[in-house]
Design a protein around this motif. Structure first.
Motif, short mmCIF file in Angstrom:
data_model
loop_
_atom_site.label_atom_id
_atom_site.label_comp_id
_atom_site.label_asym_id
_atom_site.label_seq_id
_atom_site.Cartn_x
_atom_site.Cartn_y
_atom_site.Cartn_z
N SER A 179 3.72 4.11 -1.04
CA SER A 179 4.25 4.61 -2.31
C SER A 179 5.74 4.28 -2.39
CB SER A 179 4.04 6.12 -2.42
OG SER A 179 4.88 6.79 -1.51
N THR A 180 6.31 4.46 -3.57
CA THR A 180 7.72 4.15 -3.78
C THR A 180 8.62 5.02 -2.91
OG1 THR A 180 7.19 3.51 -6.05
CG2 THR A 180 9.50 3.89 -5.55
N GLU A 181 8.29 6.31 -2.79
CA GLU A 181 9.09 7.21 -1.96
C GLU A 181 9.04 6.79 -0.50
OE1 GLU A 181 6.61 8.50 -4.04
OE2 GLU A 181 8.03 8.85 -5.67
N GLU A 182 7.86 6.42 -0.04
CA GLU A 182 7.71 5.97 1.35
C GLU A 182 8.49 4.68 1.58
OE1 GLU A 182 3.26 7.63 2.48
OE2 GLU A 182 3.44 5.71 1.46
N ARG A 232 8.84 -3.14 -8.19
CA ARG A 232 8.28 -1.93 -8.82
C ARG A 232 9.22 -1.38 -9.88
NH1 ARG A 232 5.19 1.43 -4.06
NH2 ARG A 232 3.95 -0.33 -3.34
N GLU A 265 0.80 -1.22 0.00
CA GLU A 265 0.00 0.00 0.00
C GLU A 265 0.84 1.28 0.00
OE1 GLU A 265 -2.53 -0.38 3.38
OE2 GLU A 265 -3.73 -1.97 2.47
#
Length: 63
Positions: free
Chosen positions: A10-13, A60, A8
């Motif tokens: 994001s990629t940055e998170e 991803r 759930e």
């Protein structure tokens, strides 16, 4: 952290989480080498969480 929670994010998170988890793992490992942890199982759980996050990031990137 469960796999469903990781998906759930994001990629940055995920990248931020990976950095903080690696730092936590290193700190815990150092603390364990100085004096044994009460529950050494924490190391295994943290190491596997790092692997889950890294795997999701790699997945991803390949898509």
């Amino acid at each position: 952290m469960k796999q469903s929670e990781i998906i759930e994010l994001s990629t940055e998170e995920l990248q931020e989480q990976l950095g903080s988890l690696k730092k936590s793992y290193t700190d815990l490992k150092m603390a364990h080498s100085i004096s044994p942890l009460e529950t050494p199982l924490q190391l295994r759980v943290l190491r596997r969480t790092v692997a889950r996050v890294a795997t999701e990031l790699t997945k991803r990137e390949l898509q």
